[in-house]
Design a protein around this motif. Structure first.
Motif, short mmCIF file in Angstrom:
data_model
loop_
_atom_site.label_atom_id
_atom_site.label_comp_id
_atom_site.label_asym_id
_atom_site.label_seq_id
_atom_site.Cartn_x
_atom_site.Cartn_y
_atom_site.Cartn_z
N THR A 258 -8.25 -2.43 6.45
CA THR A 258 -9.10 -2.58 5.26
C THR A 258 -9.48 -1.21 4.71
OG1 THR A 258 -9.95 -4.66 6.14
CG2 THR A 258 -11.26 -3.59 4.41
N LEU A 259 -9.79 -0.28 5.60
CA LEU A 259 -10.17 1.07 5.18
C LEU A 259 -9.04 1.72 4.38
CD1 LEU A 259 -12.17 3.62 5.65
CD2 LEU A 259 -10.38 4.27 7.25
N VAL A 260 -7.82 1.65 4.90
CA VAL A 260 -6.68 2.27 4.21
C VAL A 260 -6.48 1.61 2.85
CG1 VAL A 260 -4.16 2.57 4.29
CG2 VAL A 260 -5.56 3.13 6.29
N LYS A 261 -6.62 0.30 2.80
CA LYS A 261 -6.48 -0.41 1.52
C LYS A 261 -7.55 0.06 0.53
CE LYS A 261 -6.02 -4.98 -0.41
NZ LYS A 261 -6.76 -6.18 -0.57
N GLN A 262 -8.78 0.19 0.99
CA GLN A 262 -9.87 0.64 0.12
C GLN A 262 -9.63 2.06 -0.39
OE1 GLN A 262 -13.30 0.10 2.66
NE2 GLN A 262 -13.57 -2.05 2.07
N LEU A 263 -9.15 2.93 0.48
CA LEU A 263 -8.90 4.31 0.07
C LEU A 263 -7.70 4.40 -0.87
CD1 LEU A 263 -9.67 6.16 3.43
CD2 LEU A 263 -11.16 5.90 1.42
N ALA A 264 -6.69 3.56 -0.66
CA ALA A 264 -5.55 3.50 -1.58
C ALA A 264 -6.01 3.04 -2.96
CB ALA A 264 -4.46 2.58 -1.04
N GLU A 265 -6.91 2.06 -2.99
CA GLU A 265 -7.45 1.57 -4.26
C GLU A 265 -8.23 2.66 -5.00
OE1 GLU A 265 -9.60 -1.92 -3.03
OE2 GLU A 265 -7.76 -3.13 -2.90
N ARG A 266 -8.75 3.63 -4.28
CA ARG A 266 -9.45 4.76 -4.89
C ARG A 266 -8.47 5.82 -5.39
NH1 ARG A 266 -14.12 6.85 -0.83
NH2 ARG A 266 -15.24 4.91 -0.46
N GLY A 267 -7.18 5.60 -5.16
CA GLY A 267 -6.17 6.54 -5.64
C GLY A 267 -5.72 7.55 -4.61
N ALA B 225 -6.15 3.47 17.06
CA ALA B 225 -6.39 2.30 16.21
C ALA B 225 -5.40 2.25 15.05
CB ALA B 225 -7.83 2.31 15.68
N PHE B 226 -5.14 3.39 14.43
CA PHE B 226 -4.18 3.45 13.32
C PHE B 226 -2.76 3.18 13.80
CE2 PHE B 226 -7.61 5.02 10.82
CZ PHE B 226 -7.22 4.97 9.49
N LEU C 257 -0.15 1.83 11.02
CA LEU C 257 -0.48 2.59 9.80
C LEU C 257 -0.08 4.06 9.83
CD1 LEU C 257 -4.03 1.05 9.24
CD2 LEU C 257 -1.96 0.60 7.88
N ILE C 258 0.28 4.59 10.99
CA ILE C 258 0.67 6.00 11.06
C ILE C 258 2.12 6.14 10.62
CG2 ILE C 258 1.04 7.98 12.60
CD1 ILE C 258 -1.92 7.39 12.18
N ASP C 259 2.35 7.05 9.69
CA ASP C 259 3.70 7.34 9.19
C ASP C 259 4.32 8.55 9.86
OD1 ASP C 259 3.85 5.39 6.87
OD2 ASP C 259 2.01 6.48 6.38
N GLU C 260 3.46 9.50 10.26
CA GLU C 260 3.96 10.80 10.71
C GLU C 260 3.03 11.36 11.78
OE1 GLU C 260 5.21 14.44 7.97
OE2 GLU C 260 3.08 13.99 7.76
N MET D 89 0.84 -1.18 0.00
CA MET D 89 0.00 0.00 0.00
C MET D 89 0.89 1.24 0.00
SD MET D 89 -3.22 -0.31 2.60
CE MET D 89 -2.24 -1.13 3.81
N ASP D 90 0.71 2.08 -0.97
CA ASP D 90 1.51 3.29 -1.03
C ASP D 90 0.63 4.47 -0.64
OD1 ASP D 90 3.73 4.82 -1.41
OD2 ASP D 90 3.39 5.10 -3.55
N ILE D 91 0.34 4.55 0.65
CA ILE D 91 -0.50 5.63 1.16
C ILE D 91 0.11 6.11 2.47
CG2 ILE D 91 -2.10 4.12 2.39
CD1 ILE D 91 -4.38 5.98 1.41
N LYS D 92 0.16 7.42 2.65
CA LYS D 92 0.74 8.00 3.85
C LYS D 92 -0.39 8.39 4.79
CE LYS D 92 3.55 12.03 5.12
NZ LYS D 92 4.27 13.20 4.57
N CYS D 93 -0.22 8.04 6.07
CA CYS D 93 -1.20 8.42 7.09
C CYS D 93 -0.52 9.33 8.10
CB CYS D 93 -1.75 7.19 7.80
SG CYS D 93 -2.71 6.09 6.74
N SER D 94 -1.06 10.54 8.26
CA SER D 94 -0.47 11.55 9.13
C SER D 94 -1.45 11.99 10.20
CB SER D 94 -0.08 12.80 8.33
OG SER D 94 0.88 12.50 7.35
N VAL D 95 -0.90 12.30 11.37
CA VAL D 95 -1.65 12.90 12.46
C VAL D 95 -1.19 14.35 12.56
CG1 VAL D 95 -2.02 12.90 14.97
CG2 VAL D 95 -1.90 10.72 13.71
#
Length: 183
Positions: A102-111, A125-126, A131-134, A1-7
């Motif tokens: 699953t949510l992050v995967k679904q949102l990554a699939e949406r681009g 939870a993240f 799943l948190i990168d930053e 998954m190439d998606i960044k999750c930030s707080v």
């Protein structure tokens, strides 16, 4: 998954993001609103995200604000219960009930490439799912004594790498950390 999750969040010096009843008015003092801030501004940050993911409690707080603060940014609300959305946020909020991975995967699939994660339980939870990168945490010069903690007493240890810290004249201290992947 190439998606960044930030707080991107503010907390009292003693680590609370809200008073026990969820009140965040302590963040809106006049001297805070007019101060020149050093570091990453909210406007600069929000311009980089594809969507904001928050929990039900955070959504309930945000819909009580006089105006919707996320104009132009899709909002995903996590809830395993059905939510009745007020008319002024219909079409602006999508309610999803998937687990966070699953949510992050679904949102990554949406681009989507960059998610803003907000709300105490949602952040936890993240973090727990790795799943948190930053983390961009702005400490506000106040002690609340009690309230909703930024980090709960449950969860596992996470190593962080300090990226930078900025101090503003009003006493705000903003620190950015990268979450080190567990090996």
């Amino acid at each position: 998954m190439d998606i960044k999750c930030s707080v991107f969040i503010a907390a009292s010096v003693d680590g609370f993001i809200a008073r026990p009843d969820g009140d965040i008015e302590w963040l809106h003092r006049p001297e805070y609103e007019t101060a020149q801030l050093n570091g990453l501004t909210y406007d600069s940050f929000i311009a980089t995200v594809d969507a904001l993911v928050m929990g039900r409690k955070t959504l309930e707080k945000v819909v009580s604000f006089p105006e919707w603060p996320y104009k132009g940014t899709p909002v995903i609300a996590l809830s395993h219960q059905s939510l009745a959305l007020p008319a002024h946020v219909q079409g602006k909020v999508e309610v999803m009930s998937a687990d966070v991975t699953t949510l992050v995967k679904q949102l990554a699939e949406r681009g989507m490439k960059h998610l803003y994660i907000d709300g105490g339980q949602t952040i936890q939870a993240f973090l727990e799912a790795g799943l948190i990168d930053e983390l961009i945490i702005t400490r506000i010069p106040v002690l609340l004594g009690k309230g909703v903690p930024l980090f709960s007493q449950i969860g596992s240890e996470r190593e962080l790498r300090h990226v930078g810290t900025y101090v503003s004249q009003n006493g705000f201290v903003q620190s950015t950390y990268r979450v080190v992947e567990a090996t």
